[in-house]
Scaffold this motif. Structure first.
Motif, PDB file in Angstrom:
ATOM      1  N   GLY C 238      57.499  93.365  57.198  1.00 41.89           N
ATOM      2  CA  GLY C 238      56.425  92.548  57.748  1.00 41.89           C
ATOM      3  C   GLY C 238      56.017  92.951  59.149  1.00 41.89           C
ATOM      4  N   PRO C 239      54.987  92.276  59.653  1.00 40.09           N
ATOM      5  CA  PRO C 239      54.537  92.552  61.007  1.00 40.09           C
ATOM      6  C   PRO C 239      55.559  92.021  62.012  1.00 40.09           C
ATOM      7  CG  PRO C 239      53.339  90.685  60.087  1.00 40.09           C
ATOM      8  CD  PRO C 239      54.208  91.217  58.999  1.00 40.09           C
ATOM      9  N   ALA C 240      55.686  92.653  63.114  1.00 46.78           N
ATOM     10  CA  ALA C 240      56.658  92.249  64.119  1.00 46.78           C
ATOM     11  C   ALA C 240      56.097  91.073  64.906  1.00 46.78           C
ATOM     12  CB  ALA C 240      56.996  93.419  65.033  1.00 46.78           C
ATOM     13  N   ASP C 241      56.249  89.867  64.355  1.00 44.54           N
ATOM     14  CA  ASP C 241      55.703  88.719  65.076  1.00 44.54           C
ATOM     15  C   ASP C 241      56.789  87.971  65.828  1.00 44.54           C
ATOM     16  OD1 ASP C 241      57.072  87.721  62.996  1.00 44.54           O
ATOM     17  OD2 ASP C 241      55.459  86.516  62.160  1.00 44.54           O
ATOM     18  N   GLY C 242      57.947  88.581  65.963  1.00 46.63           N
ATOM     19  CA  GLY C 242      58.978  87.974  66.801  1.00 46.63           C
ATOM     20  C   GLY C 242      59.937  87.068  66.057  1.00 46.63           C
ATOM     21  N   TRP C 243      59.587  86.676  64.821  1.00 49.27           N
ATOM     22  CA  TRP C 243      60.485  85.803  64.045  1.00 49.27           C
ATOM     23  C   TRP C 243      61.413  86.705  63.239  1.00 49.27           C
ATOM     24  CZ3 TRP C 243      60.989  80.625  64.573  1.00 49.27           C
ATOM     25  CH2 TRP C 243      61.803  79.971  63.656  1.00 49.27           C
ATOM     26  N   THR C 244      62.599  86.923  63.757  1.00 45.67           N
ATOM     27  CA  THR C 244      63.486  87.905  63.146  1.00 45.67           C
ATOM     28  C   THR C 244      64.443  87.220  62.189  1.00 45.67           C
ATOM     29  OG1 THR C 244      65.127  87.617  64.834  1.00 45.67           O
ATOM     30  CG2 THR C 244      63.437  89.275  65.251  1.00 45.67           C
ATOM     31  N   VAL C 245      65.274  88.034  61.579  1.00 46.05           N
ATOM     32  CA  VAL C 245      66.261  87.513  60.650  1.00 46.05           C
ATOM     33  C   VAL C 245      67.222  86.561  61.373  1.00 46.05           C
ATOM     34  CG1 VAL C 245      67.722  89.527  60.965  1.00 46.05           C
ATOM     35  CG2 VAL C 245      67.951  88.170  58.900  1.00 46.05           C
ATOM     36  N   LEU C 246      67.457  86.799  62.644  1.00 42.67           N
ATOM     37  CA  LEU C 246      68.336  85.904  63.410  1.00 42.67           C
ATOM     38  C   LEU C 246      67.715  84.523  63.547  1.00 42.67           C
ATOM     39  CD1 LEU C 246      70.039  87.822  66.339  1.00 42.67           C
ATOM     40  CD2 LEU C 246      71.096  86.509  64.489  1.00 42.67           C
ATOM     41  N   HIS C 247      66.388  84.507  63.743  1.00 44.38           N
ATOM     42  CA  HIS C 247      65.702  83.215  63.790  1.00 44.38           C
ATOM     43  C   HIS C 247      65.858  82.493  62.458  1.00 44.38           C
ATOM     44  CE1 HIS C 247      63.697  85.220  67.175  1.00 44.38           C
ATOM     45  NE2 HIS C 247      63.528  84.003  67.650  1.00 44.38           N
ATOM     46  N   HIS C 248      65.790  83.287  61.374  1.00 40.65           N
ATOM     47  CA  HIS C 248      65.941  82.687  60.049  1.00 40.65           C
ATOM     48  C   HIS C 248      67.302  82.031  59.911  1.00 40.65           C
ATOM     49  CE1 HIS C 248      62.400  83.337  57.756  1.00 40.65           C
ATOM     50  NE2 HIS C 248      62.330  84.615  58.052  1.00 40.65           N
TER      51      HIS C 248
END
Lengths: 454, 229, 325, 206
Positions: C238-248
């Motif tokens: 996906g696009p790098a919108d700052g919501w990473t797997v860590l945020h998940h």
């Protein structure tokens, strides 16, 4: 942790299992005491797994100590001997500790046999050769064992001559001597290993020769350091190894000890010989040595009389056929809070109530538990926590089997491999809901067996 | 009950005859068929009328607004409504729009477009009123939707739909959560942002698709598809 | 005659019963419930710290509701009271922790009654239910009163507490593309359902459960592994919108769900393999719901869906017995 | 023949003792699908009642001419005809309602209540008994549908037949007008009916 033994690939343990409190300290440091010959013994005509024996004596007939009084009726069956000298009484039907109703031959003692230390020396003392055993032919060893009336003394009471017979069909490469006494409380095998390691070694060499095993190993749990040391000393120069395995219940189970020592799984419904292994208990090995070398039958055995309900917990050398009541009296009697008498250990033993119940060849101990120890928790609903799955040494799903069994669903209990269960009790011990899993599974197994027959 | 018994006895012969059975089924089938045909003949036009009316009766309101439409109805005047189909070529496929031309005494008063698209739960079907020059949205009606009752289905309320009336059609509408103030901003239905966004996006797409075919006149609309009117 | 247990032990009284005669008395169903309650302490404490009165209010409503519902429904069935086994308390607290503090009183009450009544008692009481009771209750109010729950609860501008007036991190991201800093997600100083905000508190409680073996490690492990894999793929694709797997992982109710909801023994499979499949399936569904559905969060529906699959998973994962092929 | 129920018995049985939904668990598809508003439920019950009445009477009239193995074919033929008629009428005169009910009107063809009544009653008894039976069963079906629909509509929208009856502060239980609400309401009502029956039965024997 491994076995650190050459040629043995086992890791010294098996998957799952439990660690119940051992309670071995009650009797483990008590040297075996020899019980005075009781006034009467009651010999069940069915002392082993397999067929019963046929009486060869008549009432009022006088018999000598060790005289044959019963003959096996089939291959999986063995000889019965008089464990005391005396007069045979009329056969009586009795309920054995395992709940079976059996014809028994009571013998009223008349005549003398060695007593005290003398009897111990007679049975376990003397000279136990470790060399020159080539003189004994394998076929003769097996025959002598049958004539000695030997059965597995660990509890299952399988006729030993069948196990130790030379076989061409299933070649045996390893003889494992079972020195694991994993049942809590019991210490009879432990005391025997500590006090009489020599006949065990000799017996193991003879049995190994009979089955044609290239390797002989004695498996002992790591909480029995003195026994390990004694066996190692006695086995020096014989090639017999001592495998120190992890203390865990049910380490003494045949299949699990094989897994721990040589990392082979006995197939479901199979026998150790399917993986080239013969296995026998340490006490049986001592009896083998005596039967082969001195031609003396099995008449006495070491029994642990222990538990919080016994005034003086001890290990006792007693004649087969002695009543449990006499054993209790010899050990000081019951405490006021004694609540349950168990033939064997608390995990797999049988509770009984009649003190006149006789000891059989397979009786390894008498455990008397107190009121507080047996207070069962209230049964609550199964919350499917899976703790029984985590401990089942057979890798089963006990709760599913028990529920299938409760609802008499034979197909479902088969799907969950109900017949693989050997009722070790690990699941029921662990169950936080205190569901009588083993009891339910046992009933289910009986139902499946009936369905199989019809 | 005795009467029944006797009847059965007398019917026994009829019951066992295959020929009678065959005739019975045949007669029944023909009878039913005829009655169905009758019902269809009688009711068919009414049903068709219902279907068309559902769309057509919305047209004045969507083009002229509620007040003017009510006034016209009061004066017994009607709009001429010319249905046609417009085909818009898209990469890989063609998209069809049912467009209704609303004329009053020959003058083009506006367009009503039927369009559908994916909502939150299922397809949403809209009627969209547009000014003749396609600069403003003149009305919005939701023909069919299966959005979540109580949340998404609030898109059918007058209050929410009225936001679109007089909204500019020459740029994209934007959905914001609360406090739409500028023209071209639409308040989302509380708790149903997805439904709100779907409707708005459908409108944006439809207007975008139709701008060329409609503003360049009926003749040039034939370029993309044939004029069914 | 008095029952045997009441006679004073002046003489041995021998009774028989089938083996095994030794029972582990230290473990009991109640003890497991107490363990869960202990594990919930950090979560509850954190929610009280962040949401103050709102948390206290929601806890009181849900706990009271669940206990009352248990009392009433069990009485209706004519069974002895089961309040003592502690399962209603656990359900009540987990339910409260899964609701936003601003939800009105009737939401908590209805959720509690639905959780106990339709989630549990209707199936035959404890141990029989197919679905996690707390999640049944939450799903009911979530669908019924979406307006009063996550969807708009945070829009309560009258709220005195700052955190309450913000969007939940999951919503803020899903709708407006705003990424909440990881530290906020970790400590829990964000808006959301009471128990889900602090990743740290969930981890602490979860580790306690796992160490005590009250919850099996396989479920959270499978769940987090699946989220890591799918989240990682989404990161790369996906696009790098700052919501990473860590945020998940740290955001939303993922950790709370992984340790406290998915691990409910009654509604999860029995065998270790089954538990891992269950965890991984839940994790995958969570990611599918988060990435592709209209909802910002998917833990509840993922758990409920996998609950429905539990009997099947049990059937697929019958272990090979020792010595079997 | 003599022990078949009379017309009155048939009528009363249909309403409660042999209620098609609560006692026989028949016709559950419309029961679950169209009970999110009372109006739809009543329309549905009306349509089923019309079809049931016509099918029952016609079946009863031709019962003496019919071989058993042909009966299902003829039942279906009859039912299908009247369902189509009902469907057309609704589309012509209740267009909005017909759109709401969607495919469930045509689906009356496979509604097991009607086949069941044709089989159990109409193919054995006189047209009069068959007609009262149809009315009784339709009333029972209507009562069942309306009870479920009333609960769902009140809880789900705070209104009944579109008229608001709950206070303005009533929070709509949206789930009740969604499919899960149908299952929950039906299950709980069914449970209640069984519970009451069991209690009454228990008292009788005691």
């Amino acid at each position: 942790m491994g076995l650190k033994l050459e040629d043995y690939t086992g890791s010294g343990t098996f998957a799952h299992g439990i660690h119940p409190p051992g309670h071995k300290n009650l009797s483990q440091d008590e040297p075996v005491r020899v019980m005075p010959t009781p006034d009467t013994v009651v010999l069940s005509l069915h002392q082993n797994i397999g067929g019963p024996c046929e009486p060869l004596v008549k009432p009022r007939q006088t018999v000598a100590w060790g005289e044959i009084i019963g003959k096996g009726t089939s291959f999986v069956s063995t000889t019965l001997h008089a464990s005391v000298p005396g007069i045979v009484q009329r056969p009586v039907r009795m309920t054995l500790a395992n709940g079976r109703h059996m014809d028994t031959l009571p013998i009223k003692t008349e005549g003398e046999i060695p007593s005290g230390r003398g009897l111990w020396d007679e049975i376990f003392g003397g000279n136990w050769p470790v060399t020159g055993l080539d003189a004994y032919e394998p076929a003769r060893i097996s025959l002598a064992i049958n004539e000695g009336g030997l059965v597995g003394l660990g509890g299952a009471a399988f006729p030993t001559h069948v196990k130790i017979a030379p076989s061409d069909k299933k070649p045996i490469h390893t003889l494992i001597v079972n020195g694991c006494e994993c049942e809590p409380y019991l210490t009879s095998d432990y005391r025997l290993m500590v006090e009489a390691p020599w006949p065990i070694i000799t017996g193991a060499l003879l049995a190994g020769r009979s089955v044609g095993a290239k390797r002989i190993v004695i498996g002992v749990e790591d909480n029995k350091a003195p026994a390990i040391a004694a066996l190692k000393r006695a086995a020096e120069g014989t090639g017999i190894k001592v495998a120190v395995v992890k203390t865990k219940y049910p380490q003494g189970s045949e299949k699990h000890l094989i897994q721990a020592v040589i990392k082979r799984q006995v197939p479901l419904g199979g026998l150790p010989s399917d993986v080239g292994v013969a296995m026998s208990n340490v006490g049986t090995m001592a009896a083998v040595a005596r039967a082969v070398i001195y031609k003396k039958p099995l008449t006495h055995r070491v029994i642990s009389v222990t538990g919080g309900g016994i005034v003086n917990p001890s290990n006792v050398l007693a004649p087969i056929g002695v009543s449990f009541g006499a054993l209790v009296d010899f050990c000081g009697g019951l405490t006021p809070d004694a609540a349950r008498m168990i033939a064997g250990g608390p995990m797999m033993g049988f509770a009984f109530s009649n003190p006149g119940t006789p000891v059989t060849k397979g009786t390894s101990g008498l455990t008397v538990m107190t009121r507080d120890e047996v207070k069962a928790g209230e049964e609550t609903a199964c919350i499917r926590c899976g703790k029984c799955v985590d401990v089942c040494p057979m890798n089963l799903v006990p709760t599913k089997i028990a529920m299938a069994s409760r609802h008499q669903d034979i197909a479902l209990s088969r799907r969950y491999n109900i017949m693989a269960c050997f009722e070790c009790g690990s699941c029921a011990y662990t169950c936080p809901a205190h569901i009588p899993l083993v009891q339910l599974i046992r009933a289910g197994k009986a139902r499946v067996a009936v369905a199989d027959r019809s | 009950m005795n009467v029944d018994d006797e009847k059965n006895k007398s019917a026994g012969g009829l019951k066992s005859s295959n020929l009678v059975q065959a005739w019975l089924v045949l007669v029944l089938a023909v009878g039913f068929g005829v009655s169905l045909a009758g019902v269809q003949l009688m009711l068919g036009p009414v049903i068709e009328g219902n279907k068309l009316n559902e769309t057509l009766e919305k047209v004045p309101e969507l083009v002229l607004g509620n007040l003017l439409a009510a006034k016209m109805a009061g004066e017994n005047q009607t709009l001429e409504i010319v249905p046609r189909q417009v085909t818009v070529e898209k990469p890989g496929r063609n998209k069809f729009y049912s467009v209704y031309e609303a004329r009053y005494q020959g003058d083009l008063k506006g367009w009503v477009v039927k369009t559908k698209g994916q909502g939150y739960a299922d397809t949403i079907e809209l009627l969209l009123g547009l000014s003749p020059d396609l600069h403003t949205i003149t009305g919005l009606f939701v023909l069919d939707q299966k959005e979540t009752p109580g949340l998404g289905n609030k898109i059918i309320t007058d209050a929410w739909r009225s936001q679109f009336v007089d909204a500019p059609a020459d740029r994209s509408l934007v959905v914001i959560k609360t406090g739409a103030s500028r023209p071209g901003e639409i308040d989302a239905v509380t708790g149903a942002t997805i439904s709100s966004k779907s409707v708005t996006a459908m409108i944006n797409t439809t207007v975008g698709d139709l701008r060329k075919p409609l503003t360049t006149g009926p003749s040039s609309a034939g370029k993309g598809g044939k004029n069914n009117g | 005659m008095k029952p045997i247990d009441e006679i004073l032990p002046t003489a041995p009284v021998i009774h028989v019963s089938p083996s095994p005669h030794l029972v582990q008395t230290a473990s009991s169903t109640r003890r497991m419930m107490v363990d869960v309650l202990i594990a919930l302490v950090p979560v509850v404490a954190m929610s009280l710290f962040v949401f103050r009165g709102y948390a206290l209010f929601q806890l009181a409503v849900c706990l009271g509701g669940c206990l009352l519902a248990e009392l009433v429904f069990v009485k209706m069935r004519g069974r002895p009271s089961t309040l003592k086994d502690g399962s209603a308390i656990v359900t009540g607290i987990i339910l409260a922790m899964s609701l936003p503090g601003t939800a009105p009183w009737y939401v908590g009450t209805i959720a509690a009654f639905v959780a106990i009544g339709i989630g549990k008692i209707i199936f035959g009481g404890m141990g029989m239910n197919l679905f996690n009771p707390a999640m049944v209750g939450r799903a009911f109010v979530m669908i019924s009163f979406a307006g009063a729950l996550a969807a708009s609860g945070f829009e309560d501008v009258r709220s005195a507490v700052d955190a309450i007036s913000q969007a939940t991190p999951m919503n803020a991201y899903k709708i407006n593309g705003v990424v909440t800093p990881l530290t906020h997600l970790f400590w829990g100083t964000t808006n959301g359902s009471l128990g889900e905000t602090s990743a740290l508190a969930c981890l602490l409680g979860g580790l306690y459960l796992v160490i005590r073996r009250t919850a099996s490690w396989e479920i959270p492990a499978g769940l987090i592994a699946a989220v890591l894999v799918l989240g990682g793929v989404a990161d790369l694709a996906g696009p790098a919108d700052g919501w990473t797997v860590l945020h998940h992982i740290l955001g939303g109710s993922l950790l709370f769900g992984a340790f406290f909801i998915a691990t409910d023994p009654v509604t999860s499979p029995l065998t270790p393999t089954g538990k891992f499949i269950f965890g991984a399936g839940t994790g995958m569904l969570i990611m599918v719901l988060r990435l592709f559905s209209g909802y910002p969060e998917g833990v509840m529906f993922a758990v409920l869906f996998m609950n429905a699959l539990t009997p099947l998973i049990n059937r697929w994962s019958i272990p090979t017995p020792f010595g079997g092929k | 023949m003599a022990d078949l129920p009379t017309a009155t018995e048939r009528f009363i049985n249909g309403i409660l003792p042999e209620n098609p939904v609560y006692r026989q668990l028949l016709g559950l598809c419309p029961t679950l699908a169209v009970t999110n508003s009372l109006k739809a439920a009543i329309t549905m019950a009306g349509a089923v009642g019309f079809v049931l009445l016509c099918a029952n009477v016609i079946t009863s009239l031709i019962r003496n001419l019919l071989k058993p193995h042909l009966r299902i074919v003829v039942f279906t033929l009859t039912i299908a005809t009247f369902v189509t008629i009902a469907d057309r009428f609704l589309a012509a005169y209740l267009y909005q309602m017909s759109k709401t009910l969607g495919p469930y009107i045509p689906l009356i063809i496979v509604n097991c209540i009607i086949i069941c009544r044709c089989e159990v009653c109409a193919s054995k008894q006189s047209p009069l008994v068959a007609a009262t039976d149809a009315v009784g069963q339709s009333l029972g079906f209507g009562i069942a549908l309306s009870s479920i629909a009333a609960i769902r509509e009140i809880l789900g929208t705070g209104a009944l037949l579109g008229l608001r009856i709950m206070p303005a502060s009533w929070p709509d239980w949206v789930i009740m007008v969604l499919p899960p609400g149908a299952f929950l309401t039906f299950g709980l009502l069914l449970g209640t009916v069984n519970w009451i029956t069991a209690r009454r039965g228990g008292k009788k024997t005691a």
